[in-house]
Design a protein around this motif. Structure first.
Motif, PDB file in Angstrom:
ATOM      1  N   MET A 181      51.364   6.347 -35.703  1.00 47.20           N
ATOM      2  CA  MET A 181      50.085   7.393 -35.376  1.00 47.20           C
ATOM      3  C   MET A 181      49.161   6.960 -34.331  1.00 47.20           C
ATOM      4  O   MET A 181      48.456   6.015 -34.532  1.00 47.20           O
ATOM      5  N   LYS A 182      48.971   7.894 -33.147  1.00 44.00           N
ATOM      6  CA  LYS A 182      47.907   7.524 -32.553  1.00 44.00           C
ATOM      7  C   LYS A 182      46.499   8.225 -32.096  1.00 44.00           C
ATOM      8  O   LYS A 182      45.796   7.972 -31.920  1.00 44.00           O
ATOM      9  N   HIS A 183      46.977   9.659 -32.664  1.00 40.77           N
ATOM     10  CA  HIS A 183      46.517  10.726 -32.611  1.00 40.77           C
ATOM     11  C   HIS A 183      46.437  11.729 -34.062  1.00 40.77           C
ATOM     12  O   HIS A 183      47.215  11.584 -34.286  1.00 40.77           O
ATOM     13  N   ASN A 189      41.974   8.285 -32.731  1.00 38.84           N
ATOM     14  CA  ASN A 189      41.875   7.084 -33.547  1.00 38.84           C
ATOM     15  C   ASN A 189      41.306   5.891 -33.550  1.00 38.84           C
ATOM     16  O   ASN A 189      40.648   5.331 -34.626  1.00 38.84           O
ATOM     17  N   LEU A 190      41.252   5.509 -32.125  1.00 35.75           N
ATOM     18  CA  LEU A 190      40.680   4.214 -31.578  1.00 35.75           C
ATOM     19  C   LEU A 190      39.657   4.113 -31.863  1.00 35.75           C
ATOM     20  O   LEU A 190      38.408   3.470 -32.081  1.00 35.75           O
ATOM     21  N   GLU A 191      39.227   5.367 -31.306  1.00 33.10           N
ATOM     22  CA  GLU A 191      37.997   6.049 -30.500  1.00 33.10           C
ATOM     23  C   GLU A 191      36.938   5.911 -32.563  1.00 33.10           C
ATOM     24  O   GLU A 191      35.760   5.963 -32.337  1.00 33.10           O
ATOM     25  N   ALA A 200      38.380   3.712 -35.000  1.00 34.54           N
ATOM     26  CA  ALA A 200      37.531   2.794 -35.516  1.00 34.54           C
ATOM     27  C   ALA A 200      36.413   2.458 -34.985  1.00 34.54           C
ATOM     28  O   ALA A 200      35.584   1.744 -35.161  1.00 34.54           O
ATOM     29  N   ALA A 201      36.358   2.283 -33.373  1.00 34.07           N
ATOM     30  CA  ALA A 201      34.942   1.828 -32.645  1.00 34.07           C
ATOM     31  C   ALA A 201      33.556   2.203 -33.007  1.00 34.07           C
ATOM     32  O   ALA A 201      32.984   1.685 -32.345  1.00 34.07           O
ATOM     33  N   GLN A 202      33.335   3.222 -33.963  1.00 32.49           N
ATOM     34  CA  GLN A 202      32.239   3.662 -34.145  1.00 32.49           C
ATOM     35  C   GLN A 202      31.365   2.769 -35.114  1.00 32.49           C
ATOM     36  O   GLN A 202      31.982   1.865 -35.732  1.00 32.49           O
ATOM     37  N   ASP A 203      29.813   2.621 -34.597  1.00 32.24           N
ATOM     38  CA  ASP A 203      29.505   2.163 -34.962  1.00 32.24           C
ATOM     39  C   ASP A 203      28.567   2.111 -36.808  1.00 32.24           C
ATOM     40  O   ASP A 203      28.300   3.645 -36.696  1.00 32.24           O
ATOM     41  N   PRO A 204      28.893   2.018 -38.330  1.00 30.32           N
ATOM     42  CA  PRO A 204      28.897   2.373 -39.116  1.00 30.32           C
ATOM     43  C   PRO A 204      27.611   2.760 -39.048  1.00 30.32           C
ATOM     44  O   PRO A 204      27.034   3.373 -39.777  1.00 30.32           O
ATOM     45  N   PHE A 205      26.457   1.951 -38.663  1.00 30.76           N
ATOM     46  CA  PHE A 205      24.957   2.308 -38.568  1.00 30.76           C
ATOM     47  C   PHE A 205      24.406   3.324 -38.481  1.00 30.76           C
ATOM     48  O   PHE A 205      23.452   4.149 -38.372  1.00 30.76           O
ATOM     49  N   ASN A 206      25.474   3.686 -37.216  1.00 27.86           N
ATOM     50  CA  ASN A 206      25.512   5.134 -36.888  1.00 27.86           C
ATOM     51  C   ASN A 206      25.111   6.367 -38.129  1.00 27.86           C
ATOM     52  O   ASN A 206      23.870   7.502 -37.689  1.00 27.86           O
ATOM     53  N   LEU A 207      25.748   6.654 -39.442  1.00 24.18           N
ATOM     54  CA  LEU A 207      25.948   7.038 -40.458  1.00 24.18           C
ATOM     55  C   LEU A 207      24.293   7.451 -40.575  1.00 24.18           C
ATOM     56  O   LEU A 207      24.174   8.271 -41.819  1.00 24.18           O
ATOM     57  N   VAL A 208      23.705   5.967 -41.323  1.00 22.70           N
ATOM     58  CA  VAL A 208      21.856   6.261 -41.418  1.00 22.70           C
ATOM     59  C   VAL A 208      21.672   7.009 -40.865  1.00 22.70           C
ATOM     60  O   VAL A 208      20.420   8.142 -41.397  1.00 22.70           O
ATOM     61  N   ASP A 209      21.833   8.238 -39.525  1.00 20.42           N
ATOM     62  CA  ASP A 209      21.170   8.587 -39.351  1.00 20.42           C
ATOM     63  C   ASP A 209      22.219  10.356 -39.343  1.00 20.42           C
ATOM     64  O   ASP A 209      21.405  10.946 -39.181  1.00 20.42           O
ATOM     65  N   ILE A 210      23.110   9.975 -38.867  1.00 24.16           N
ATOM     66  CA  ILE A 210      23.757  10.902 -39.144  1.00 24.16           C
ATOM     67  C   ILE A 210      23.941  12.149 -40.376  1.00 24.16           C
ATOM     68  O   ILE A 210      24.215  12.893 -40.673  1.00 24.16           O
TER      69      ILE A 210
END
Length: 247
Positions: A46-48, A167-169, A171-181
């Motif tokens: 699975m890719k997308h 799906n690879l994008e 996985a590449a998300q910065d988890p610390f972005n969620l502190v603002d999101i």
């Protein structure tokens, strides 16, 4: 003698996060408890993250369960929440039963945990009646996830879709972005905040930070899966620093 438990994971071929976050949580646990863990995976293509690819991928899960049962693993985790939820309300029960039967027929009966089932079971364990959540999915898939959760009797008060199809994008998300999101969510009257309703979107590093900041119990699909893996092994479901569910 310290026992080493073998953790099997059925993962999408493009998934990176579950083979990072679940071992990370269980490595932390090893510092406080005598049990140790080894990790073993089998992959489904699975890719997308589209309904078509999710359906095709899910049909491959039986093969993965068979391969992992050859290794006589102690528990198996089906590590794709949306692949299960995309197949229809309540499908996690059917999937878990079928995959267990595959292991039984192979002579190595193995408990099966799915990320979808783990999230539902842990929300119920936390007596969550009303939640808000974040997903990386396109909006139609997020709605599908929300509908699946609501079918189980849990109201989804608010949801954010980050709309990342690759799906690879994800996985590449910065988890610390969620502190603002998460601050864009309406948290009024909710019992639990699901910081990542997707096992591919990294969130582990932000779980405790967000929980301490907002004062609401915070979980993710990966945290719920870890809880259910430990529960199925008959072990204390405790991992320091990973939010209230594992405290």
């Amino acid at each position: 003698m310290t026992r080493t438990y073998k953790i099997g994971q059925i993962v999408p071929s493009s998934n990176l996060t579950m083979e990072r976050e679940i071992p990370a949580m269980l490595r932390v646990r090893e510092k406080f408890y005598p049990e140790t863990f080894s990790f073993h995976s089998s992959r489904m293509r699975m890719k997308h993250v589209t309904p078509e690819e999710l359906k095709s991928m899910d049909s491959d899960s039986d093969r993965c369960a068979l391969e992992l049962s050859d290794a006589d693993v102690d528990v198996m985790g089906y590590a794709c929440l949306v692949a299960i939820m995309a197949q229809g309300n309540g499908y996690h029960r059917e999937s878990q039963k079928r995959l267990h039967e595959v292991t039984l027929a192979n002579g190595y009966p193995t408990p099966i945990v799915s990320s979808a089932g783990a999230l539902i079971d842990c929300l119920k364990l936390m007596d969550a009646k009303r939640i808000s959540l974040i997903t990386p999915y396109m909006k139609p898939l997020t709605k599908l996830v929300c509908d699946y959760i609501e079918y189980e009797g849990i109201e989804v008060h608010d949801a954010i879709s980050l709309e990342i199809p690759n799906n690879l994008e994800v996985a590449a998300q910065d988890p610390f972005n969620l502190v603002d999101i998460y601050k864009r969510l309406d948290l009024t009257g909710i019992d639990v905040l699901v910081l990542s309703a997707c096992v591919q979107m990294p969130s582990l590093a932000a779980i405790q930070i967000v929980e301490d900041e907002c004062g609401i119990p915070v979980i993710s699909a990966a945290v719920a899966t870890t809880h259910q893996i430990l529960t199925n092994l008959g072990l204390e479901a405790k991992v320091p620093g990973c939010g209230k569910l594992l405290s």
